[in-house]
Write a protein that holds these residues in place. Structure first.
Motif, PDB file in Angstrom:
ATOM      1  N   THR A 102       0.820  -1.214   0.000  1.00 54.84           N
ATOM      2  CA  THR A 102       0.000   0.000   0.000  1.00 54.84           C
ATOM      3  C   THR A 102       0.855   1.266   0.000  1.00 54.84           C
ATOM      4  O   THR A 102       0.503   2.252  -0.648  1.00 54.84           O
ATOM      5  CB  THR A 102      -0.933   0.028   1.229  1.00 54.84           C
ATOM      6  OG1 THR A 102      -0.153  -0.169   2.417  1.00 54.84           O
ATOM      7  CG2 THR A 102      -1.983  -1.054   1.135  1.00 54.84           C
ATOM      8  N   GLY A 103       1.965   1.242   0.722  1.00 53.59           N
ATOM      9  CA  GLY A 103       2.800   2.428   0.826  1.00 53.59           C
ATOM     10  C   GLY A 103       3.474   2.821  -0.467  1.00 53.59           C
ATOM     11  O   GLY A 103       3.716   4.007  -0.718  1.00 53.59           O
ATOM     12  N   VAL A 138      -0.305  -0.527   8.675  1.00 51.11           N
ATOM     13  CA  VAL A 138      -0.876   0.782   9.004  1.00 51.11           C
ATOM     14  C   VAL A 138      -0.014   1.909   8.437  1.00 51.11           C
ATOM     15  O   VAL A 138      -0.534   2.852   7.834  1.00 51.11           O
ATOM     16  CB  VAL A 138      -1.016   0.935  10.544  1.00 51.11           C
ATOM     17  CG1 VAL A 138      -1.359   2.384  10.906  1.00 51.11           C
ATOM     18  CG2 VAL A 138      -2.092  -0.006  11.067  1.00 51.11           C
ATOM     19  N   VAL A 139       1.301   1.797   8.610  1.00 52.25           N
ATOM     20  CA  VAL A 139       2.206   2.819   8.076  1.00 52.25           C
ATOM     21  C   VAL A 139       2.103   2.886   6.555  1.00 52.25           C
ATOM     22  O   VAL A 139       2.068   3.974   5.966  1.00 52.25           O
ATOM     23  CB  VAL A 139       3.666   2.537   8.491  1.00 52.25           C
ATOM     24  CG1 VAL A 139       4.627   3.497   7.786  1.00 52.25           C
ATOM     25  CG2 VAL A 139       3.820   2.665  10.002  1.00 52.25           C
ATOM     26  N   GLY A 140       2.021   1.734   5.907  1.00 49.86           N
ATOM     27  CA  GLY A 140       1.881   1.696   4.452  1.00 49.86           C
ATOM     28  C   GLY A 140       0.633   2.426   3.991  1.00 49.86           C
ATOM     29  O   GLY A 140       0.665   3.213   3.035  1.00 49.86           O
ATOM     30  N   ASN A 141      -0.483   2.181   4.672  1.00 46.59           N
ATOM     31  CA  ASN A 141      -1.727   2.860   4.317  1.00 46.59           C
ATOM     32  C   ASN A 141      -1.651   4.365   4.546  1.00 46.59           C
ATOM     33  O   ASN A 141      -2.192   5.156   3.773  1.00 46.59           O
ATOM     34  CB  ASN A 141      -2.887   2.280   5.128  1.00 46.59           C
ATOM     35  CG  ASN A 141      -3.703   1.282   4.322  1.00 46.59           C
ATOM     36  OD1 ASN A 141      -3.249   0.770   3.316  1.00 46.59           O
ATOM     37  ND2 ASN A 141      -4.908   1.003   4.784  1.00 46.59           N
ATOM     38  N   GLN A 142      -0.982   4.759   5.620  1.00 53.68           N
ATOM     39  CA  GLN A 142      -0.850   6.192   5.895  1.00 53.68           C
ATOM     40  C   GLN A 142      -0.035   6.881   4.816  1.00 53.68           C
ATOM     41  O   GLN A 142      -0.339   8.003   4.417  1.00 53.68           O
ATOM     42  CB  GLN A 142      -0.202   6.406   7.267  1.00 53.68           C
ATOM     43  CG  GLN A 142      -1.089   6.046   8.450  1.00 53.68           C
ATOM     44  CD  GLN A 142      -2.358   6.853   8.520  1.00 53.68           C
ATOM     45  OE1 GLN A 142      -3.441   6.311   8.741  1.00 53.68           O
ATOM     46  NE2 GLN A 142      -2.255   8.165   8.342  1.00 53.68           N
ATOM     47  N   GLY A 176      -1.966  10.173  -1.879  1.00 51.95           N
ATOM     48  CA  GLY A 176      -3.206  10.512  -2.572  1.00 51.95           C
ATOM     49  C   GLY A 176      -3.635  11.949  -2.307  1.00 51.95           C
ATOM     50  O   GLY A 176      -4.100  12.647  -3.212  1.00 51.95           O
ATOM     51  N   SER A 177      -3.478  12.405  -1.071  1.00 55.81           N
ATOM     52  CA  SER A 177      -3.882  13.767  -0.724  1.00 55.81           C
ATOM     53  C   SER A 177      -2.996  14.817  -1.389  1.00 55.81           C
ATOM     54  O   SER A 177      -3.437  15.936  -1.654  1.00 55.81           O
ATOM     55  CB  SER A 177      -3.852  13.952   0.800  1.00 55.81           C
ATOM     56  OG  SER A 177      -2.520  13.870   1.293  1.00 55.81           O
ATOM     57  N   LYS A 178      -1.738  14.456  -1.661  1.00 57.75           N
ATOM     58  CA  LYS A 178      -0.807  15.394  -2.275  1.00 57.75           C
ATOM     59  C   LYS A 178      -0.910  15.416  -3.797  1.00 57.75           C
ATOM     60  O   LYS A 178      -0.812  16.466  -4.427  1.00 57.75           O
ATOM     61  CB  LYS A 178       0.630  15.055  -1.864  1.00 57.75           C
ATOM     62  CG  LYS A 178       0.927  15.258  -0.386  1.00 57.75           C
ATOM     63  CD  LYS A 178       0.736  16.707   0.022  1.00 57.75           C
ATOM     64  CE  LYS A 178       1.064  16.908   1.495  1.00 57.75           C
ATOM     65  NZ  LYS A 178       0.844  18.312   1.921  1.00 57.75           N
ATOM     66  N   THR A 215      -4.503  -2.056  -2.215  1.00 51.38           N
ATOM     67  CA  THR A 215      -3.337  -1.292  -2.650  1.00 51.38           C
ATOM     68  C   THR A 215      -3.699   0.148  -2.965  1.00 51.38           C
ATOM     69  O   THR A 215      -2.945   1.078  -2.651  1.00 51.38           O
ATOM     70  CB  THR A 215      -2.699  -1.952  -3.884  1.00 51.38           C
ATOM     71  OG1 THR A 215      -2.293  -3.280  -3.562  1.00 51.38           O
ATOM     72  CG2 THR A 215      -1.495  -1.165  -4.363  1.00 51.38           C
ATOM     73  N   PHE A 216      -4.864   0.351  -3.593  1.00 54.59           N
ATOM     74  CA  PHE A 216      -5.228   1.681  -4.054  1.00 54.59           C
ATOM     75  C   PHE A 216      -6.243   2.397  -3.162  1.00 54.59           C
ATOM     76  O   PHE A 216      -6.468   3.599  -3.323  1.00 54.59           O
ATOM     77  CB  PHE A 216      -5.769   1.595  -5.485  1.00 54.59           C
ATOM     78  CG  PHE A 216      -4.729   1.184  -6.483  1.00 54.59           C
ATOM     79  CD1 PHE A 216      -3.869   2.115  -7.039  1.00 54.59           C
ATOM     80  CD2 PHE A 216      -4.576  -0.144  -6.844  1.00 54.59           C
ATOM     81  CE1 PHE A 216      -2.889   1.740  -7.934  1.00 54.59           C
ATOM     82  CE2 PHE A 216      -3.592  -0.535  -7.742  1.00 54.59           C
ATOM     83  CZ  PHE A 216      -2.742   0.413  -8.287  1.00 54.59           C
ATOM     84  N   MET A 217      -6.857   1.669  -2.219  1.00 60.18           N
ATOM     85  CA  MET A 217      -7.861   2.295  -1.364  1.00 60.18           C
ATOM     86  C   MET A 217      -7.325   3.491  -0.572  1.00 60.18           C
ATOM     87  O   MET A 217      -7.967   4.554  -0.529  1.00 60.18           O
ATOM     88  CB  MET A 217      -8.448   1.249  -0.407  1.00 60.18           C
ATOM     89  CG  MET A 217      -9.528   1.804   0.511  1.00 60.18           C
ATOM     90  SD  MET A 217     -10.875   2.566  -0.411  1.00 60.18           S
ATOM     91  CE  MET A 217     -11.475   1.128  -1.314  1.00 60.18           C
ATOM     92  N   PRO A 218      -6.159   3.385   0.103  1.00 64.81           N
ATOM     93  CA  PRO A 218      -5.688   4.553   0.853  1.00 64.81           C
ATOM     94  C   PRO A 218      -5.385   5.751  -0.028  1.00 64.81           C
ATOM     95  O   PRO A 218      -5.554   6.903   0.400  1.00 64.81           O
ATOM     96  CB  PRO A 218      -4.413   4.034   1.548  1.00 64.81           C
ATOM     97  CG  PRO A 218      -3.978   2.856   0.743  1.00 64.81           C
ATOM     98  CD  PRO A 218      -5.247   2.231   0.250  1.00 64.81           C
TER      99      PRO A 218
END
Length: 243
Positions: free
Chosen positions: A32-33, A83-87, A93-95, A140-143
């Motif tokens: 995810t990260g 959790v770190v990967g999702n963060q 995504g936000s950037k 993988t793409f949800m976060p």
């Protein structure tokens, strides 16, 4: 164990034997990260890691002397990496925002995965962050999508922790204690049946996703994609003005 072919990359035992504890954590983080790890063995890696939990912890730190504590230590570390990967995915995504939707498809990046995760998020809301943990590719793409649509940071962190803990502990403990159960009750060593187990896990976790891709709402319509993109761009601009 040496690298022989691309098939080794799909074999959880390969990573456990080659790198053990630290490689497992990196793979879980990367899924995810780094948003390029969707082809890596996530669910099956955790299950098989549970079977080898005591060996993994013993070789890395030395065993605690308790199967339960060794397995808990591994599951906790994996949950932290998840959790770190999702963060990191959420932050990315936000950037980057809608820019990802303009990115050209590559071998490791497929735009359709973003649309799939976006639809899943829209239909399931905050619960999607938890549910996505158990769905390959989608997790993988949800976060990233959660970051793009600016999901509340505290809510995302909460659901991220819940999902990461449930995912890691359920699969790792299932692997560890099912191995003991089958050995004690039936005399079956799951370590000798790993190929069969991996096939079952892959089928159970990926078939629903494949069916969704195959029979879900079509995403090949450029008009639909443009409308979604415009909505995301508008949201991003509104958020920038508020800031």
């Amino acid at each position: 164990m040496e690298y022989n072919s691309w098939r080794d990359l799909l074999n959880p035992e390969f990573y456990i034997n080659m790198g053990g504890f630290w490689v497992i954590l990196f793979i879980i983080f990367a899924e995810t990260g780094l948003f390029v790890g969707f082809f890596l063995p996530g669910d099956s890696l955790l299950f098989v890691s549970g079977i080898y939990a005591v060996d993994i912890i013993s070789k890395t730190f030395g065993s605690t002397g308790s199967d339960f504590l060794d397995t808990t230590l591994l599951a906790t570390a994996v949950a932290f990496a998840a959790v770190v990967g999702n963060q990191v995915g959420y932050w990315f995504g936000s950037k980057t925002g809608p820019a990802l939707y303009k990115k050209q498809d590559t071998f490791l990046f497929k735009k359709k995965y973003l649309y799939q995760a976006h639809d899943f998020f829209e239909k399931n809301g905050a619960l999607a962050v938890i549910m996505a943990r158990f769905l390959p590719v989608v997790r993988t793409f949800m976060p990233i999508v959660a970051g793009i649509v600016n999901m509340d940071k505290k809510a995302f962190l909460r659901d991220n922790i819940i999902g990461g803990v449930l995912w890691s502990f359920s699969l790792i403990f299932a692997g560890h204690y099912l191995d003991k159960l089958f050995m004690d009750q039936f005399g079956i060593n799951l370590k000798e049946k790993l190929e069969f187990i991996i096939i079952i896990i892959v089928l159970v976790t990926t078939v629903p996703v494949i069916l969704k891709f195959a029979f879900g709402a079509p995403k090949e319509n450029p008009i639909v994609e443009d409308e979604v993109l415009e909505e995301l761009i508008d949201k991003e601009e509104e958020n920038d003005k508020e800031k």
